[in-house]
Design an enzyme around this catalytic site. Structure first.
Site, PDB file in Angstrom:
ATOM      1  N   GLU A 245       0.833  -1.196   0.000  1.00 15.33           N
ATOM      2  CA  GLU A 245       0.000   0.000   0.000  1.00 15.33           C
ATOM      3  C   GLU A 245       0.872   1.252   0.000  1.00 15.33           C
ATOM      4  OE1 GLU A 245      -3.882  -1.263   2.614  1.00 15.33           O
ATOM      5  OE2 GLU A 245      -2.003  -1.015   3.717  1.00 15.33           O
ATOM      6  N   CYS A 246       0.638   2.149  -0.920  1.00 16.98           N
ATOM      7  CA  CYS A 246       1.209   3.485  -0.958  1.00 16.98           C
ATOM      8  C   CYS A 246       2.738   3.479  -0.847  1.00 16.98           C
ATOM      9  CB  CYS A 246       0.573   4.358   0.121  1.00 16.98           C
ATOM     10  SG  CYS A 246       0.720   6.135  -0.208  1.00 16.98           S
TER      11      CYS A 246
END
Length: 462
Positions: A333-334
């Site tokens: 994620e991210c």
């Protein structure tokens, strides 16, 4: 059972409600109370600081990230053994996803039946504060505006007019009045408060805020209001379904948790454990050996500010690339997504990353994605079934560049949010799923089960 709880809200972002909430948490802790902090909305940084202030990790509550019926259940499970639960709201009290205020702090307060204390920035304001308090009190029904705390007051004369105005025109009690601070005791940068891991004076700053709260806020009245919330109606549901998908030997899922990567909801890690995984924390900054892994989870964080150190650890970069190439299930994620790319550009310099994905990212001066997301899974992958609707959030200053879609596909089509490229997110390359979107396991219960199932298959591969 009685369940003391209170929501600290503001009129908008930047009103100082985080500083007020941190001070209250530390002051109540210093009085000997066991304080459980919660953060409304998608926020890792404030939640971390709240945990430090209270001496207990914070949990996030949000009607967008998880079903409404799970909010009181999560709050009860996390807060039942504490003297008081303190929930910090986000943005303005009534600000939500739309004109109806869906998923606002006020909506959360109604769902968990918690009294609301409103923190108001009183800079260059006197009698108008009474109109604001009166308007908030009457704007919506079904929630209890139980008090106000006046922030950034200028002096005794200013404070006197503010208090008298509220007492004259409303029946909402003033619980405290805080002075203007010459400087923020906790510095800020592009994503909000600076990370506690990068700020050496964290405890002294929190003690300063705690003393200010003790001197300027009626903590006894505040705890009385929290106690007046009464019992919490909790649905007869299981927070964690009995869905262990493994045999006696649990698959090991590594979670990268260091100064560069620490944006995780505790519940996401708990979900993996309840689904049958053994969760092991790892670092991409150290030279320590890793255990045998059957899955890898890379959360968000600040890879840009640590890009030089991440890039210099060539052994770690090669290890991640080798594991991904071997078929290991990888979810990122991210910030973790940025690490899986070829490089990260920060302040004009490019830093090589792991090279798992044929993309690069570049830090920009303004946010490239900010807020709630909602999308539908449109491509097969290890973690989500096609057709699944995913609600999450994104907050990134980086931009995905040099993407060559010939080597991967996008799993997620966003109805709300920017994503990685033109409203698409969730890059899938074989066993790897990576993108800017963050999820909460309680709103996406299939994620943990599917992750652990994939890890179990990898463990048992011939």
């Amino acid at each position: 059972m009685n369940f003391p709880r209170i929501v600290l809200a503001g009129l908008s972002g930047g009103t100082g409600k985080t500083i007020v909430t941190l001070g209250i948490c530390r002051a109540l802790r210093n009085k000997g109370l066991a304080v459980k902090p919660f953060k409304k909305g998608p926020d890792y940084i404030d939640a971390r600081w709240l945990g430090l202030a209270a001496g207990e990790s914070a949990s996030n509550l949000d009607p967008h990230l998880m079903p409404a019926e799970k909010l009181p259940l999560l709050m009860y499970e996390k807060g039942k053994n504490f003297d008081i639960s303190v929930i910090e709201g986000n943005r303005g009290l009534f600000d939500g996803k739309d004109v109806e205020g869906s998923c606002s702090t006020a909506e959360l307060a109604r769902i968990i039946a918690a009294p609301v204390i409103l923190a108001i920035d009183c800079t260059k304001m006197t009698r108008t504060v009474a109109a604001i308090v009166s308007g908030c009190r009457n704007f919506e029904s079904g929630f209890n505006l139980a008090g106000v705390i006046l922030n950034r007051t200028a002096g005794e004369r200013h404070r006197s007019i503010l208090r008298r105005s509220i007492e004259e025109y409303t029946d909402v009690p003033v619980l405290g009045m805080l002075p203007k601070l010459s400087k923020n005791p906790i510095p800020e940068r592009h994503m909000g408060l600076v990370s506690n891991t990068e700020y050496a004076r964290q405890d002294s700053s929190l003690e300063t805020l705690g003393r200010m709260a003790e001197e300027c806020i009626d903590l006894d009245r505040l705890t009385e209001i929290a106690g007046s919330a009464g019992s919490l109606e909790v649905p007869e549901l299981q927070l964690w379904p009995e869905n262990c998908v493994c045999g006696n030997e649990r698959p090991v899922i590594g979670v990268v948790r260091d100064e560069a990567f620490w944006f995780y909801y505790d519940e996401n890690l708990e979900a993996l454990e309840h689904a049958g995984a053994e969760v092991r924390e790892l670092s991409l900054l150290s030279d320590e050996d890793w255990p045998e892994l059957h899955g890898l989870y890379l959360g968000g964080g600040f890879p840009e500010t640590m890009a030089d150190k991440l890039s210099a650890n060539v052994a770690a970069r090669k290890r991640v690339k080798s594991l991904a190439d071997s078929g290991l299930p990888v979810f990122a994620e991210c910030g973790g997504f940025m690490y899986l790319g070829e490089s990260v550009e920060y302040k004009g310099q490019s830093y090589p990353m792991s090279g798992v994905l044929p993309i690069s990212t570049k830090l920009c001066l303004k946010p490239q994605g900010l807020g709630y997301t909602c999308g539908v899974v449109e491509a097969d992958n290890l973690f989500f079934k096609t057709g699944t609707e995913i609600c999450g959030h994104e907050f990134h200053y980086s931009l995905c560049v040099n993407e060559q879609e010939t080597d991967f596909s996008y799993a997620l089509s966003l109805k709300r949010g920017k994503g990685t490229f033109l409203g698409r997110d969730g890059i899938v390359k074989d066993n790897v799923y990576a993108g800017y979107n963050h999820i909460h396991a309680l709103g996406n219960p299939q994620w943990a089960e599917n992750f652990v199932t994939a890890a179990e298959k990898f463990k048992n591969r011939s």
